[in-house]
Design a protein around this motif. Structure first.
Motif, PDB file in Angstrom:
ATOM      1  N   ALA A 140       0.829  -1.207   0.000  1.00  8.96           N
ATOM      2  CA  ALA A 140       0.000   0.000   0.000  1.00  8.96           C
ATOM      3  C   ALA A 140       0.866   1.261   0.000  1.00  8.96           C
ATOM      4  O   ALA A 140       0.605   2.216  -0.744  1.00  8.96           O
ATOM      5  CB  ALA A 140      -0.929  -0.014   1.213  1.00  8.96           C
ATOM      6  N   ALA A 184      -4.449   3.058   0.109  1.00 12.04           N
ATOM      7  CA  ALA A 184      -4.783   2.461   1.398  1.00 12.04           C
ATOM      8  C   ALA A 184      -4.615   0.942   1.339  1.00 12.04           C
ATOM      9  O   ALA A 184      -4.737   0.326   0.274  1.00 12.04           O
ATOM     10  CB  ALA A 184      -6.224   2.804   1.780  1.00 12.04           C
ATOM     11  N   ALA A 185      -4.343   0.343   2.471  1.00 14.66           N
ATOM     12  CA  ALA A 185      -4.212  -1.113   2.536  1.00 14.66           C
ATOM     13  C   ALA A 185      -5.494  -1.803   2.077  1.00 14.66           C
ATOM     14  O   ALA A 185      -5.449  -2.864   1.445  1.00 14.66           O
ATOM     15  CB  ALA A 185      -3.853  -1.543   3.951  1.00 14.66           C
ATOM     16  N   SER A 186      -6.643  -1.197   2.376  1.00 14.27           N
ATOM     17  CA  SER A 186      -7.912  -1.792   1.958  1.00 14.27           C
ATOM     18  C   SER A 186      -8.030  -1.832   0.442  1.00 14.27           C
ATOM     19  O   SER A 186      -8.603  -2.772  -0.125  1.00 14.27           O
ATOM     20  CB  SER A 186      -9.090  -1.003   2.548  1.00 14.27           C
ATOM     21  OG  SER A 186      -9.052   0.355   2.113  1.00 14.27           O
ATOM     22  N   THR A 187      -7.445  -0.824  -0.233  1.00 10.89           N
ATOM     23  CA  THR A 187      -7.478  -0.815  -1.701  1.00 10.89           C
ATOM     24  C   THR A 187      -6.671  -1.985  -2.260  1.00 10.89           C
ATOM     25  O   THR A 187      -7.089  -2.647  -3.212  1.00 10.89           O
ATOM     26  CB  THR A 187      -6.929   0.516  -2.249  1.00 10.89           C
ATOM     27  OG1 THR A 187      -7.720   1.586  -1.748  1.00 10.89           O
ATOM     28  CG2 THR A 187      -6.946   0.533  -3.768  1.00 10.89           C
ATOM     29  N   SER A 193      -6.187  -4.784  -0.757  1.00  9.65           N
ATOM     30  CA  SER A 193      -6.996  -5.980  -0.478  1.00  9.65           C
ATOM     31  C   SER A 193      -8.098  -6.154  -1.503  1.00  9.65           C
ATOM     32  O   SER A 193      -8.338  -7.269  -1.995  1.00  9.65           O
ATOM     33  CB  SER A 193      -7.602  -5.875   0.925  1.00  9.65           C
ATOM     34  OG  SER A 193      -8.419  -6.990   1.195  1.00  9.65           O
ATOM     35  N   TYR A 194      -8.748  -5.042  -1.878  1.00  9.69           N
ATOM     36  CA  TYR A 194      -9.830  -5.131  -2.863  1.00  9.69           C
ATOM     37  C   TYR A 194      -9.297  -5.531  -4.241  1.00  9.69           C
ATOM     38  O   TYR A 194      -9.926  -6.287  -4.972  1.00  9.69           O
ATOM     39  CB  TYR A 194     -10.567  -3.798  -2.966  1.00  9.69           C
ATOM     40  CG  TYR A 194     -11.375  -3.439  -1.744  1.00  9.69           C
ATOM     41  CD1 TYR A 194     -12.083  -4.414  -1.045  1.00  9.69           C
ATOM     42  CD2 TYR A 194     -11.431  -2.128  -1.278  1.00  9.69           C
ATOM     43  CE1 TYR A 194     -12.808  -4.087   0.084  1.00  9.69           C
ATOM     44  CE2 TYR A 194     -12.162  -1.782  -0.152  1.00  9.69           C
ATOM     45  CZ  TYR A 194     -12.850  -2.771   0.527  1.00  9.69           C
ATOM     46  OH  TYR A 194     -13.577  -2.455   1.636  1.00  9.69           O
ATOM     47  N   SER A 214      -8.511  -9.318  -4.015  1.00 12.70           N
ATOM     48  CA  SER A 214      -9.654 -10.218  -3.800  1.00 12.70           C
ATOM     49  C   SER A 214     -10.731 -10.066  -4.861  1.00 12.70           C
ATOM     50  O   SER A 214     -11.536 -10.971  -5.060  1.00 12.70           O
ATOM     51  CB  SER A 214     -10.285  -9.959  -2.427  1.00 12.70           C
ATOM     52  OG  SER A 214     -10.889  -8.667  -2.385  1.00 12.70           O
ATOM     53  N   LYS A 243     -13.181  -8.078  -4.629  1.00 15.28           N
ATOM     54  CA  LYS A 243     -14.465  -7.884  -3.949  1.00 15.28           C
ATOM     55  C   LYS A 243     -15.106  -6.531  -4.248  1.00 15.28           C
ATOM     56  O   LYS A 243     -16.285  -6.341  -3.982  1.00 15.28           O
ATOM     57  CB  LYS A 243     -14.281  -8.023  -2.434  1.00 15.28           C
ATOM     58  CG  LYS A 243     -13.970  -9.445  -1.975  1.00 15.28           C
ATOM     59  CD  LYS A 243     -13.843  -9.500  -0.466  1.00 15.28           C
ATOM     60  CE  LYS A 243     -13.547 -10.910   0.007  1.00 15.28           C
ATOM     61  NZ  LYS A 243     -13.372 -10.967   1.471  1.00 15.28           N
ATOM     62  N   ARG A 244     -14.332  -5.602  -4.757  1.00 20.04           N
ATOM     63  CA  ARG A 244     -14.881  -4.269  -5.046  1.00 20.04           C
ATOM     64  C   ARG A 244     -14.231  -3.752  -6.332  1.00 20.04           C
ATOM     65  O   ARG A 244     -13.060  -4.031  -6.590  1.00 20.04           O
ATOM     66  CB  ARG A 244     -14.616  -3.315  -3.876  1.00 20.04           C
ATOM     67  CG  ARG A 244     -15.186  -1.926  -4.080  1.00 20.04           C
ATOM     68  CD  ARG A 244     -15.025  -1.087  -2.832  1.00 20.04           C
ATOM     69  NE  ARG A 244     -15.786  -1.618  -1.707  1.00 20.04           N
ATOM     70  CZ  ARG A 244     -15.822  -1.047  -0.499  1.00 20.04           C
ATOM     71  NH1 ARG A 244     -15.131   0.053  -0.270  1.00 20.04           N
ATOM     72  NH2 ARG A 244     -16.527  -1.603   0.449  1.00 20.04           N
ATOM     73  N   ARG A 295      -5.505 -15.522   4.276  1.00 16.95           N
ATOM     74  CA  ARG A 295      -6.502 -14.879   3.416  1.00 16.95           C
ATOM     75  C   ARG A 295      -7.848 -15.594   3.516  1.00 16.95           C
ATOM     76  O   ARG A 295      -8.907 -14.982   3.579  1.00 16.95           O
ATOM     77  CB  ARG A 295      -5.998 -14.906   1.973  1.00 16.95           C
ATOM     78  CG  ARG A 295      -6.937 -14.250   0.973  1.00 16.95           C
ATOM     79  CD  ARG A 295      -6.348 -14.334  -0.426  1.00 16.95           C
ATOM     80  NE  ARG A 295      -6.104 -15.701  -0.798  1.00 16.95           N
ATOM     81  CZ  ARG A 295      -5.285 -16.061  -1.781  1.00 16.95           C
ATOM     82  NH1 ARG A 295      -4.620 -15.153  -2.462  1.00 16.95           N
ATOM     83  NH2 ARG A 295      -5.118 -17.338  -2.074  1.00 16.95           N
ATOM     84  N   SER A 324     -11.245 -13.857   4.928  1.00 18.12           N
ATOM     85  CA  SER A 324     -12.368 -13.654   4.011  1.00 18.12           C
ATOM     86  C   SER A 324     -13.428 -14.739   4.110  1.00 18.12           C
ATOM     87  O   SER A 324     -14.478 -14.637   3.504  1.00 18.12           O
ATOM     88  CB  SER A 324     -11.852 -13.627   2.564  1.00 18.12           C
ATOM     89  OG  SER A 324     -11.305 -14.897   2.227  1.00 18.12           O
TER      90      SER A 324
END
Length: 353
Positions: free
Chosen positions: A19, A25-28, A30-31, A34, A36-37, A63, A67
């Motif tokens: 990230a 961001a770390a969430s980005t 992850s998305y 995965s 997922k988004r 992971r 998830s």
């Protein structure tokens, strides 16, 4: 621990490192990993570039725990009587390749367990979803698939598709395309050499739909057609063709829907005194490579195994993301004309001058 270039060592790289390197961001991250988004193509490419540069490898176990996903899908293979293993493997290869592109592995399961096998897979928590091949019109596995909390996609169609997700070649239309081609060349008496008897007896959807499409198209075009199951191997093909031509000597067009019979049909017809295409035109519903390597080169409607496999996985990935896809995806048939079909000769007309 860092490298000389100031980057974390590959074994120590974390999602936070990726990230920071990508400026997101770390969430980005992850998305992106995965799926997922939805993430913009520019951001996705930047994140993936950082993943490659830093050598980041997400821990599969962690992971899955985070998830609640196994990142594995099951493919139920129809390794039973009447099914051609090379063709089944084409579907399997497409599924495995596409699944890996979605960061999923594939668990291969044979269809002999029926509904019990699906229950076992669902209870094991080993897979996130299932792809089911060789679907019967009244398949005993279908009611269970509707009840299981396991996303699924069918490669093939039962009689009732409500509440399911199905994808396949439009075999009804494929049969019709073959008849339309032969009728357009002037052939008035046709025969369908279909799948082996066992396939019809199981109520396998693709075989019954092709036969229905052939019969309906024959009525539409005002031609006569006889439909026969056709076994595998030279001996069975010779017996079937001999009986067919003894009973219907005026048959001048054949539709073949048994990959294993294609070669024997083309080899047997000349032995029975029927040249291809001078006396009998032949068109098949089969994989492209069967047609391209035949002698003569075979007019065919290709079975798009790779495209069906790709679409099946994509539909399943969509369901895993919570998306609502179409119940029915039918791939339109595409007839390729080669050397095995020709116009019916006009009797009594000579080219001599």
């Amino acid at each position: 621990m860092t490298t000389a270039a100031g980057r974390p060592s590959p074994g120590q790289v974390t999602i936070a490192d990726v990230a920071r390197h990508a400026g997101v961001a770390a969430s980005t991250v992850s998305y992106v990993l995965s799926g997922k988004r939805a993430i913009s193509a520019v951001t996705r490419d930047r994140v993936l570039a950082s993943v490659r540069l830093l050598g980041y490898h997400p821990n599969a176990g962690a992971r899955a725990l985070a998830s609640r996903r196994a990142n594995v899908i099951a493919l139920v293979l129809p390794l039973r009587a009447g099914m051609q293993v090379p063709v089944v493997m084409q579907f399997a290869t497409a599924v495995v390749t596409t699944a890996r592109a979605h960061d999923h592995d594939v668990l291969l399961v044979t269809s002999d367990e029926g509904p019990a096998g699906l229950r076992r897979i669902a209870a094991s928590a080993l897979v996130d979803g299932v792809l089911l091949m060789d679907v019967e019109l009244h398949d005993p596995r279908v009611p269970l698939l509707r009840d299981l909390a396991l996303p699924s996609v069918l490669i093939g169609f039962p009689a009732d598709t409500a509440g399911l997700t199905c994808v396949d070649l439009d075999f009804h239309a494929a049969g019709g395309e073959c008849v339309a081609h032969l009728a357009g060349l002037g052939h008035r008496r046709l025969a369908l050499l279909g799948a082996p008897t066992a396939v019809y007896e199981r109520g396998t959807g693709f075989a019954h739909r092709t036969r229905a499409g052939v019969r309906e198209a024959a009525d539409r075009h005002g031609v006569q057609v006889v439909t026969l199951p056709c076994g595998e191997g030279a001996v069975e093909v010779r017996r079937t063709l001999t009986e067919l031509l003894d009973r219907h000597p005026d048959v001048s067009g054949l539709v073949v829907q048994n990959e294993a019979a294609v070669g024997p049909v083309l080899a047997t017809l000349p032995a029975l005194g029927r040249r291809v295409p001078d006396d009998v035109s032949v068109v098949a519903i089969c994989p492209e490579e069967f047609a391209g390597h035949s002698s003569p080169a075979l007019t065919c409607v290709p079975v798009p195994a790779e495209e069906v496999g790709r679409q099946a996985v994509s539909l399943l990935m969509g369901k895993l993301r919570g998306e609502t896809g179409p119940e029915v995806t039918l791939l339109a048939p595409r007839l390729t004309v080669r050397d095995s079909t020709a116009a019916v000769p006009v009797v009594g007309v000579s080219d001599d001058r």
